[in-house]
Scaffold this motif. Structure first.
Motif, short mmCIF file in Angstrom:
data_model
loop_
_atom_site.label_atom_id
_atom_site.label_comp_id
_atom_site.label_asym_id
_atom_site.label_seq_id
_atom_site.Cartn_x
_atom_site.Cartn_y
_atom_site.Cartn_z
N LYS A 46 65.76 55.76 3.42
CA LYS A 46 66.17 54.48 2.82
C LYS A 46 65.28 54.12 1.63
O LYS A 46 65.77 53.72 0.58
CB LYS A 46 66.12 53.37 3.88
N LEU A 47 63.97 54.30 1.79
CA LEU A 47 63.04 53.98 0.70
C LEU A 47 63.30 54.87 -0.51
O LEU A 47 63.34 54.38 -1.65
CB LEU A 47 61.59 54.14 1.17
N TYR A 48 63.49 56.16 -0.30
CA TYR A 48 63.73 57.06 -1.44
C TYR A 48 65.06 56.73 -2.14
O TYR A 48 65.15 56.83 -3.36
CB TYR A 48 63.66 58.53 -1.00
N ARG A 49 66.04 56.31 -1.39
CA ARG A 49 67.31 55.89 -2.02
C ARG A 49 67.09 54.61 -2.85
O ARG A 49 67.61 54.49 -3.95
CB ARG A 49 68.39 55.67 -0.96
N MET B 176 64.24 53.63 -4.20
CA MET B 176 63.46 54.00 -5.39
C MET B 176 64.35 54.66 -6.43
O MET B 176 64.24 54.36 -7.62
CB MET B 176 62.29 54.92 -5.01
N ASP B 177 65.26 55.52 -5.98
CA ASP B 177 66.17 56.17 -6.92
C ASP B 177 67.05 55.15 -7.63
O ASP B 177 67.22 55.19 -8.85
CB ASP B 177 67.03 57.20 -6.17
N ASP B 178 67.58 54.18 -6.87
CA ASP B 178 68.43 53.13 -7.46
C ASP B 178 67.66 52.26 -8.44
O ASP B 178 68.25 51.73 -9.39
CB ASP B 178 69.01 52.23 -6.35
N ARG B 179 66.36 52.11 -8.24
CA ARG B 179 65.54 51.24 -9.08
C ARG B 179 64.75 52.02 -10.15
O ARG B 179 63.89 51.46 -10.80
CB ARG B 179 64.56 50.47 -8.20
N ASP B 180 65.06 53.31 -10.29
CA ASP B 180 64.32 54.18 -11.22
C ASP B 180 62.82 54.14 -10.94
O ASP B 180 62.00 53.98 -11.85
CB ASP B 180 64.61 53.82 -12.68
N GLU B 181 62.47 54.27 -9.67
CA GLU B 181 61.08 54.28 -9.24
C GLU B 181 60.74 55.62 -8.59
O GLU B 181 61.63 56.40 -8.24
CB GLU B 181 60.82 53.18 -8.20
N GLU B 182 59.44 55.80 -8.42
CA GLU B 182 58.93 56.96 -7.70
C GLU B 182 57.72 56.51 -6.89
O GLU B 182 57.13 55.46 -7.18
CB GLU B 182 58.56 58.08 -8.66
N PRO B 183 57.30 57.31 -5.91
CA PRO B 183 56.09 56.95 -5.16
C PRO B 183 54.86 57.21 -6.04
O PRO B 183 54.57 58.35 -6.37
CB PRO B 183 56.13 57.87 -3.94
#
Length: 154
Positions: free
Chosen positions: A62-65, A67-74
């Motif tokens: 869920k977190l990686y999805r 981040m992908d939707d928000r153009d983010e990365e860890p």
């Protein structure tokens, strides 16, 4: 070098103390390519263990999805050690899968849930090689703060 704002630093330390005696874990996301940790996401340690942490696979997906939707990365992946120093174990090193991330470790060995020293250290882990890096804590991002790297070992 990891540059992190005071509020996020404090939130990571508070999470580590709150979850003690179990290891705490979480992620701080940031805009892709920015190397700026801006969105703190405390996670559940699915292992519920004082010696091991494991992200819940459903929560992590869920977190990686998100981040992908928000153009983010860890930008930061963190966890605590409850009975040892803030240095990656062999297991931590073997499980490190994000070569661009800062791996932060906080030790609650001395303080437990209370006040006291909580060493806060950051590492890059690439292909099994661990390299410690300086941590600079700033009041807020975007301010012209000229600080020397902070001693985060206490």
């Amino acid at each position: 070098m990891l540059t992190i704002d005071q509020a996020t630093y404090d939130a990571i330390v508070a999470h580590a103390r709150r979850d003690h005696p179990d290891e705490a874990c979480g992620v701080v996301a940031g805009a892709v390519g920015s190397d700026l940790p801006t969105r703190h996401v405390p996670m559940l340690n699915a292992a519920m263990s004082p010696t091991f942490y494991e992200f819940d696979s459903t929560d992590l997906l869920k977190l990686y999805r998100e981040m992908d939707d928000r153009d983010e990365e860890p930008v930061v992946i963190y966890h605590s050690h409850t009975a040892t120093e803030a240095y990656p174990s062999r297991t931590d090193t073997d499980l490190a899968q994000e070569p661009g991330a800062h791996y932060v470790l906080v030790s609650t060995e001395e303080c437990g849930n209370g006040d006291g020293p909580t060493p806060f250290r950051s590492y890059r882990i690439v292909d099994g090689q661990v390299t410690e890096e300086d941590v600079t804590v700033v009041a807020a991002y975007g301010e012209a703060v000229e600080e020397s790297p902070r001693d985060t070992s206490r």
